[in-house]
Each structure stands twice: as C-alpha cells, then as structure tokens.
Scaffold this active site. Sequence first.
Site, PDB file in Angstrom:
ATOM      1  N   ASN A  88       0.874  -1.177   0.000  1.00  0.00           N
ATOM      2  CA  ASN A  88       0.000   0.000   0.000  1.00  0.00           C
ATOM      3  C   ASN A  88       0.909   1.223   0.000  1.00  0.00           C
ATOM      4  OD1 ASN A  88      -2.249  -1.679   0.259  1.00  0.00           O
ATOM      5  ND2 ASN A  88      -2.186  -1.597   2.482  1.00  0.00           N
ATOM      6  N   GLU A  96      -0.961   2.917   6.102  1.00  0.00           N
ATOM      7  CA  GLU A  96      -1.198   3.444   7.447  1.00  0.00           C
ATOM      8  C   GLU A  96       0.094   3.673   8.217  1.00  0.00           C
ATOM      9  OE1 GLU A  96      -3.887   0.656   9.240  1.00  0.00           O
ATOM     10  OE2 GLU A  96      -5.565   1.282   7.974  1.00  0.00           O
ATOM     11  N   VAL A  97       1.102   2.836   7.978  1.00  0.00           N
ATOM     12  CA  VAL A  97       2.414   3.011   8.593  1.00  0.00           C
ATOM     13  C   VAL A  97       3.362   3.418   7.470  1.00  0.00           C
ATOM     14  CG1 VAL A  97       4.307   1.901   9.837  1.00  0.00           C
ATOM     15  CG2 VAL A  97       1.928   1.304  10.378  1.00  0.00           C
ATOM     16  N   HIS A 101       6.298  -1.563   3.548  1.00  0.00           N
ATOM     17  CA  HIS A 101       6.079  -2.935   4.000  1.00  0.00           C
ATOM     18  C   HIS A 101       5.200  -3.671   3.007  1.00  0.00           C
ATOM     19  CE1 HIS A 101       2.907  -0.407   5.778  1.00  0.00           C
ATOM     20  NE2 HIS A 101       2.114  -1.472   5.802  1.00  0.00           N
ATOM     21  N   HIS A 103       2.593  -6.730   2.463  1.00  0.00           N
ATOM     22  CA  HIS A 103       1.650  -7.612   3.147  1.00  0.00           C
ATOM     23  C   HIS A 103       1.671  -8.947   2.408  1.00  0.00           C
ATOM     24  CE1 HIS A 103      -0.567  -4.532   5.555  1.00  0.00           C
ATOM     25  NE2 HIS A 103      -0.111  -3.734   4.598  1.00  0.00           N
TER      26      HIS A 103
END
Length: 116
Positions: A88, A96-97, A101, A103
């Site tokens: 994302n 969101e962070v 990263h 997933h």
Amino acid sequence: MGVDCLFCRIVAGEIPATIVRETPTTLAFRDIDPKAPTHILVIPKEHYVDVATLAQGTPELAGEVLQTAALVAEEEGLTVDGFRLMFNTGPYGGQEVFHVHAHLLGGAPLGPMLCR
C-alpha cells in the site's frame, strides 16, 4: 531510523513482534490485526517511506524484500494454493504506517482485489 516510526522501533527491538524471518537487511513478522489466516509484514530494516522511494533509491534492497517474502511464503506453505503480496502506498493506497512494507496474505481464498 525514524524515532516515531513503529516499524523502525520493531527493528530496534523496542516493540515486540512475532518474527518469522530475519536477514541482515529485512525483517518479516506477523501482523497484529491479520486480514487472512496468514498475514505477515515484510520490511526493509532501513527506513523508506514507501515502495516507490525504496525502488528508486535502493533497487537491490527492494529485491531483497521480495526475496524474503518469497521465502516466507514457501516456509508458511502458501506456494501451492497461492498468496497475495501487496504494497500500500500513500493515503489513497491505504498505507497506514509510513515505512515501506509488503503484506504477505494467504491460507484461504482472498477474494477480489478491491471491494466497491
């Protein structure tokens, strides 16, 4: 390291995580709010805000993140039935962070990519 970055703090050992694989440059750990039976986050230990910044700045490290994700998928038994690997990016992308990263999701049929 970003002082306020959740994932940098996990890398530093300040916040506990269930680590499933660690290399000198990457870390893979279970998501605390899983969206699938298997939901693992794969990050570079070095802070990059998103996948575009990582890919442009250090493409070798982006490859290492993908390699770690592939190894974890195999170790978790996801390669036979398949899995989803998703980054994302930015607010519209659902990030969101703001530490890049991936997933790694699997263990059951995941349904459509997007819900409308």
